[in-house]
Design an enzyme around this catalytic site. Structure first.
Site, short mmCIF file in Angstrom:
data_model
loop_
_atom_site.label_atom_id
_atom_site.label_comp_id
_atom_site.label_asym_id
_atom_site.label_seq_id
_atom_site.Cartn_x
_atom_site.Cartn_y
_atom_site.Cartn_z
N HIS A 17 34.06 -26.26 -37.74
CA HIS A 17 34.40 -25.75 -39.08
C HIS A 17 35.03 -26.85 -39.94
CE1 HIS A 17 33.54 -21.53 -39.44
NE2 HIS A 17 34.16 -21.20 -38.32
N GLY B 210 40.22 -17.65 -33.32
CA GLY B 210 40.44 -18.92 -34.00
C GLY B 210 40.15 -18.76 -35.47
N CYS C 79 31.27 -15.48 -35.65
CA CYS C 79 32.18 -16.21 -36.56
C CYS C 79 32.62 -15.26 -37.65
CB CYS C 79 31.43 -17.40 -37.17
SG CYS C 79 32.45 -18.32 -38.34
N LEU C 80 33.90 -15.29 -37.98
CA LEU C 80 34.43 -14.42 -39.03
C LEU C 80 33.81 -14.72 -40.39
CD1 LEU C 80 38.19 -14.54 -37.99
CD2 LEU C 80 36.56 -12.70 -37.56
N HIS D 155 34.12 -24.77 -31.66
CA HIS D 155 33.75 -23.94 -32.81
C HIS D 155 34.67 -24.24 -34.00
CE1 HIS D 155 32.34 -19.91 -34.50
NE2 HIS D 155 33.38 -20.20 -35.28
N GLU D 156 35.98 -24.28 -33.75
CA GLU D 156 36.93 -24.49 -34.85
C GLU D 156 36.84 -25.91 -35.41
OE1 GLU D 156 38.13 -21.93 -36.12
OE2 GLU D 156 37.59 -20.63 -34.44
N GLN E 78 38.06 -21.56 -43.76
CA GLN E 78 37.69 -20.15 -43.78
C GLN E 78 38.59 -19.31 -44.68
OE1 GLN E 78 37.43 -19.91 -39.25
NE2 GLN E 78 35.82 -18.51 -39.90
ZN ZN Z 1 33.97 -19.50 -37.20
#
Ligand code: ZN
Length: 340
Positions: free
Chosen positions: A301, A194, A255-256, A297-298, A199
């Site tokens: 964000h 995701g 998480c990226l 999670h997304e 991000q």
């Molecule tokens: Zn993330």
């Protein structure tokens, strides 16, 4: 790809490429003599530099602009594109308000040339001077090197703000359709399951999701996570509803935007999400298991929340140490050890 084809058709008629050099016109020479500059000048950037520009306060330029920044007039654009950008998969034409440029603008010939151009010395292009940006697609977006786009890392304020909603008009615009393609490529290259618009520096209520590669997990691990293949899709302006009766599940999450680390995060096992898809159509998603976790999670964000805000911090560890020391343990074992 369907979206890209639409964009390509729009852009194919927007510019024609001409190779013949035009001499400076009398009007341009008059401009120099009177020291009056045209209100608008043009600058061409690579798509990658444009993405970086959108995240910062000034235009991000290539090495050719180190000594001074080259500009062109509207009349010079076609020739410039034919000469320097004919083979570029994509590029971006910026229309710039010359009054808002910072630095010393000079109308002069390049060394050895005869055509006069506007050059900016000792200055920069503030973001506020850019009045229009037009992305030109000469090749499909998937074939360029967009997957090398940087993902915004923890500490950047864009990850902590509430993203704004998109209108249907915005969603179907070439800009947002392009953003979706960039985010898809960036998520796949990372790789991740995701990616939310903040991000990549965009405070917009938009996220892309795809969870198709489970080759690193065995059947038992997939079963305990309730993890199943989820094809690529887009969620826009999502509303999240937790189905409390299904309870929570605790698993490691990463998480990226918080590289190297993972931690155990309790998440609702079942959720409903009401959102728009990439065509601006209303969609209701019923999700359980790992897919419900990805959605939570997304959507976090998009509201300025990171997984570490909800993680059991005593379980936070590097991915390296997880693989080295903990990967065969149950979540309960790790929680017990980490809280000792
Ligand atoms: Zn993330």
């Amino acid at each position: 790809m369907k979206n890209w084809l639409t964009i390509a058709c729009l852009c194919a008629v927007s510019l024609s490429l001409v190779g013949n050099e035009k001499p400076a016109t009398n009007e341009e020479i008059t401009i120099e003599e009177t020291n009056q500059f045209p209100q608008y000048l043009y600058k061409i950037l690579s798509l990658r530099n444009w993405q970086a520009t959108e995240r910062s306060k000034t235009a991000q330029l290539s090495a050719e602009d180190d000594a001074f920044i080259h500009f062109s007039t509207q009349d010079q654009l076609e020739r410039l594109i034919g000469k320097y950008w004919a083979d570029a998969p994509q590029f971006v034409i910026l229309k710039i308000d010359s009054q808002k440029l910072e630095g010393r603008l000079v109308f002069e010939t390049n060394p050895g040339g005869t055509t006069q151009y506007y050059h900016l010395y000792d200055g920069f292009i503030p973001f506020s001077s850019i009045v229009e940006s037009k992305i030109i697609y000469q090749q499909p977006i998937d074939t360029c090197d967009l997957q090398k786009l940087d993902i915004v890392q923890i500490g950047h304020p864009v990850l902590r703000q509430v993203a704004r909603e998109l209108s249907v008009e915005e969603i179907v615009s070439p800009e947002i359709q392009n953003l979706i393609e960039i985010m898809k490529a960036t998520m796949r290259a990372a790789p991740g399951v995701g990616l939310a618009a903040p991000q990549i520096g965009k405070p917009l209520q938009l996220a892309v999701i795809e969870d198709m590669d489970h080759s690193h997990l065995n059947a038992e691990q997939l079963a305990v996570r309730d993890r199943h293949p989820i094809p690529f899709h887009v969620i826009i302006n999502p509303r999240l509803y937790i189905e409390e009766s299904a309870g929570d599940a605790e698993f490691f999450e990463g998480c990226l935007s918080v590289p190297e680390f993972i931690g155990i995060v309790p998440r609702a096992k079942s959720v409903r999400v009401e959102c728009l898809n990439e065509r601006g159509e209303p969609v209701v998603i019923q999700a359980k298991g790992w897919y419900a976790r990805i959605l939570q999670h997304e959507i976090d964000h998009l509201n300025g929340t990171l997984y570490i805000d909800k993680a059991q911090l005593s379980t936070l560890m590097t991915v390296e140490n997880y693989v080295k020391l903990h990967k065969d343990k149950s979540v309960q074992e790790i929680q017990t050890v980490s809280t000792k």
